[in-house]
Structures are given as structure tokens and as C-alpha cells.
Motif scaffolding. Structure first.
Motif, PDB file in Angstrom:
ATOM      1  N   THR A 271       0.843  -1.191   0.000  1.00 32.00           N
ATOM      2  CA  THR A 271       0.000   0.000   0.000  1.00 32.00           C
ATOM      3  C   THR A 271       0.880   1.243   0.000  1.00 32.00           C
ATOM      4  OG1 THR A 271      -0.107   0.174   2.419  1.00 32.00           O
ATOM      5  CG2 THR A 271      -1.761  -1.211   1.342  1.00 32.00           C
ATOM      6  N   GLY A 272       0.376   2.327  -0.557  1.00 31.71           N
ATOM      7  CA  GLY A 272       1.108   3.583  -0.597  1.00 31.71           C
ATOM      8  C   GLY A 272       0.913   4.264  -1.937  1.00 31.71           C
ATOM      9  N   ARG A 273       1.776   5.243  -2.230  1.00 28.42           N
ATOM     10  CA  ARG A 273       1.671   5.965  -3.490  1.00 28.42           C
ATOM     11  C   ARG A 273       2.996   6.667  -3.782  1.00 28.42           C
ATOM     12  NH1 ARG A 273       0.731  11.378  -2.227  1.00 28.42           N
ATOM     13  NH2 ARG A 273       0.201  11.751  -0.041  1.00 28.42           N
ATOM     14  N   GLY A 274       3.104   7.148  -5.006  1.00 30.07           N
ATOM     15  CA  GLY A 274       4.258   7.946  -5.377  1.00 30.07           C
ATOM     16  C   GLY A 274       5.502   7.130  -5.710  1.00 30.07           C
ATOM     17  N   TYR A 277       6.578   4.219  -3.313  1.00 27.84           N
ATOM     18  CA  TYR A 277       5.721   3.049  -3.524  1.00 27.84           C
ATOM     19  C   TYR A 277       6.164   2.274  -4.766  1.00 27.84           C
ATOM     20  CZ  TYR A 277       1.471   0.586  -5.095  1.00 27.84           C
ATOM     21  OH  TYR A 277       0.578  -0.345  -5.557  1.00 27.84           O
ATOM     22  N   ASN A 278       6.429   3.000  -5.871  1.00 28.97           N
ATOM     23  CA  ASN A 278       6.845   2.341  -7.110  1.00 28.97           C
ATOM     24  C   ASN A 278       8.203   1.662  -6.953  1.00 28.97           C
ATOM     25  OD1 ASN A 278       4.538   3.121  -8.539  1.00 28.97           O
ATOM     26  ND2 ASN A 278       5.431   5.095  -9.092  1.00 28.97           N
ATOM     27  N   ARG A 281       7.798  -1.662  -5.083  1.00 31.89           N
ATOM     28  CA  ARG A 281       7.281  -2.688  -5.997  1.00 31.89           C
ATOM     29  C   ARG A 281       8.384  -3.187  -6.942  1.00 31.89           C
ATOM     30  NH1 ARG A 281       1.485  -2.825  -7.085  1.00 31.89           N
ATOM     31  NH2 ARG A 281       2.071  -3.387  -9.213  1.00 31.89           N
ATOM     32  N   GLU A 293      -3.204  -7.338  -4.208  1.00 28.74           N
ATOM     33  CA  GLU A 293      -3.965  -6.530  -3.253  1.00 28.74           C
ATOM     34  C   GLU A 293      -4.927  -7.366  -2.408  1.00 28.74           C
ATOM     35  OE1 GLU A 293      -3.179  -3.308  -2.715  1.00 28.74           O
ATOM     36  OE2 GLU A 293      -1.606  -3.848  -4.151  1.00 28.74           O
ATOM     37  N   ASP A 304       5.424   8.212   4.178  1.00 37.31           N
ATOM     38  CA  ASP A 304       6.160   9.352   3.632  1.00 37.31           C
ATOM     39  C   ASP A 304       7.629   9.332   4.025  1.00 37.31           C
ATOM     40  OD1 ASP A 304       3.862  10.322   2.433  1.00 37.31           O
ATOM     41  OD2 ASP A 304       3.305  11.553   4.177  1.00 37.31           O
TER      42      ASP A 304
END
Length: 328
Positions: A271-274, A277-278, A281, A293, A304
Motif C-alpha cells: 500500500t502507498g503511493r508515489g 511506492y513504485n 514494488r 492486493e 512518507d
């Protein structure tokens, strides 16, 4: 407006003549090179790229077909005339260790200086301009043997520019260079094609750079032959996939790039973003772990400032990977 056609290849077959039979390397194929464009020749080792370049440069004759440059058949040029039309930059290191950079670049004026090779005022101006264009004016008095590989390659390009030819052929100009130097040389060549209206054609193994910088690409393969077009058109019509996809390599048509085709052995929830996160992965996938997921037994949370694996805080992606691999 469509750029002017500088080089026309008609039903060209390249190869070597032998006693009793010829050895065909490529062709027959027809294609064009345009002024003001950078064209890259791409293909695997053994596809015949060097043979094609030597044929286009008149270093060896074609088996069949015709090559015309500036509206005139290559066969009709004398050696002196051709030296004023085609500049060639090879990967071979020339024996120029006792020369300065300015003297090496000055060799590009030999088609104009006659038997003795004495440079006049105009010749020296051309040499100075060529060195300035490629950004090596400050190296003019340096010994060639003291140059880095990237500096030497720039000097060779300046020599070709001093030759003042409308067409320049280069064989692997970015070979043996570090990545920033590769980018610099390719951007320089693209800029020179635009600013000088020159036709620049080069062979390269730097596939990703060619896809980003070239105006046109010639794809070459022993079995598939030669196809030409813009990087975007060759991507969309499937040519890039056909010519370069192998087991473990796939072409991303949306992004226009090649990816290693990882096949994960396990999966976790992330989970996360930006960018962070990428990158998590990406690191997990490299280690054989995909993202699912629907999983809830191993959960990676990207914050962050830090990361956690099943609630255990860690500070680096390397620690994330180690913890996930321990749990999987």
C-alpha cells in the motif's frame, strides 16, 4: 514539410563475393535517409550492421542494387568527390597519439588541402568551428592519447564535421562510453543533424537511447530483414516486439520501452503511493515477489518517511525486501 531525401537505397543486397558463389548478408531492401535527421541502425550481433555501413560508405561494393547520394549514384563518385560528400566515424582507434586534438580535427580538411595537406586560414576557421560545435575547443592543444574515450569520440566527430560533408556515417559511436557520455554524444549528434541540416546515420546497440533520440530507425535482423520508420510507428506496428522480444524481455507499447519480464514466485500486498511506492514494488519484483492486493498475510505499507512490513517499521527498501523474503 517533408525533409529532403539525401540517400536512396534501391533493392540493395550486401555481402561478399566469393569463388563460385556470393555470401549474402542482408537484402534486398529499399530505404531512404533524410537531411536534418538522425537515423539509428539497430539489430543483434551478426545481423550485418557493419557490412551495411561499409557498403553505404563505399568501403565495399554491394552484391546487387543501387545507392544514390545527393541524387547521384555512389558508383559515379570519384574517391576525392566522395570524401566531400560522406564523412565516416569508425570505432577503430586511429594512430594519432603524436597529434594534438586540433591536428586530428584538421585531418578532416584533407579533401580540400591537396597533396601536402597544408591548412589555410579558411581551413583553420573550419577546424575551430567544428571543435566549438562539439564542445572541445578548450582541448585543441591536448595530446590525443591524453583524452578520455568520450573526448576522443567528440574529436572524431569534429573531424567529420571539418570535412564539411552533408552525410555522416558512424559505427557504434557510443561504444565503450559510460551512460552520461552516451547520452551526451547522442544528443550532440541529434543537435548537429538539426542545426547543420546533415544526414546522420549510425549503428548502435543502445536500444533505449535510440528509441528516445532517433528521428528514424532501421531495424535489421537476419531472418526478419530490414524495416524502417519512426520509433513510434515501429512501436505501434509491432516491429519492435518482433525484432527484440525474447524470453524474459517484453516491449511496453504504451511507454515505448523494453522491460525485463519478471515471473514472481510469491506475492504480497503493498500500500502507498508515489515514487517510494513504485520503488518498493520494483525492488520486490526483482527479487521474485509480485503484488497482490487481495493478500493480507504479508502487508507492506509505504509511508512518507519510512516503511513497515506487517507493522514492523524499517527505514530502507533493502530492509523491506529482506523482511518480506523472510516471511515468504
Amino acid at each position: 514539410m517533408k525533409p529532403d531525401v539525401a540517400v536512396v537505397v534501391s533493392q540493395l543486397v550486401t555481402g561478399y563475393r566469393g569463388q563460385g558463389r556470393d555470401t549474402v548478408v542482408s537484402g534486398p531492401f529499399s530505404a531512404e535517409l533524410h537531411s536534418g535527421e538522425l537515423t539509428c541502425l539497430l539489430g543483434p550481433n551478426g545481423a550485418g550492421k557493419s557490412t551495411l555501413l561499409r557498403t553505404l560508405s563505399a568501403f565495399q561494393p554491394p552484391l546487387r542494387g543501387d545507392i544514390s547520394i545527393e541524387g547521384r549514384s555512389l558508383d559515379d563518385y570519384s574517391e576525392t568527390e566522395l570524401a566531400k560528400v560522406i564523412g565516416v566515424v569508425l570505432t577503430d582507434k586511429i594512430g594519432a597519439n603524436n597529434m594534438t586534438v586540433a591536428q586530428l580535427v584538421g585531418l578532416g580538411r584533407s579533401p580540400y588541402t591537396g597533396f601536402w595537406g597544408t591548412l589555410g586560414d579558411n581551413d583553420r576557421e573550419v577546424v575551430d568551428e567544428a571543435m566549438t560545435l562539439v564542445g572541445i575547443a578548450e582541448l585543441r592543444d591536448r595530446a590525443v592519447q591524453s583524452l578520455s574515450d568520450g573526448e576522443r569520440q567528440k574529436a572524431m566527430i569534429a573531424k567529420a564535421l571539418a570535412q564539411q560533408t552533408p552525410v555522416i556515417f558512424l559505427d557504434e559511436p557510443t561504444a565503450f562510453l559510460d551512460y552520461p557520455s552516451k547520452v551526451e554524444i547522442m544528443r550532440l549528434l541529434h543537435s548537429l543533424s538539426r542545426s547543420g541540416g546533415k544526414t546522420i546515420f549510425l549503428s548502435t546497440h543502445d536500444l533505449e537511447l535510440a528509441l528516445q533520440i532517433a528521428d528514424c530507425i532501421w531495424l535489421m535482423d537476419k531472418k526478419l530483414g530490414i524495416v524502417t520508420g519512426s520509433p513510434e510507428d515501429l512501436s505501434l506496428n509491432g516491429s519492435m516486439s518482433r525484432y527484440f522480444e525474447r524470453d524474459g524481455i517484453s516491449f511496453d507499447m504504451d511507454a515505448g520501452v523494453f522491460h525485463i519480464d519478471y515471473r514472481p514466485d510469491a506475492s504480497v500486498k503493498v500500500t502507498g503511493r508515489g515514487a517510494r511506492y513504485n520503488m518498493v514494488r520494483k525492488a520486490l519484483l526483482r527479487n521474485g515477489i509480485g503484488c497482490d492486493e487481495s493478500r493480507d498475510d504479508v502487508v507492506v505499507e509505504v509511508g512518507d518517511d519510512d516503511y513497515s512490513v506487517n507493522g514492523c517499521k524499517v527505514t530502507t527498501i533493502a530492509e523491506v525486501v529482506n523482511e518480506v523474503m523472510r516471511l515468504c
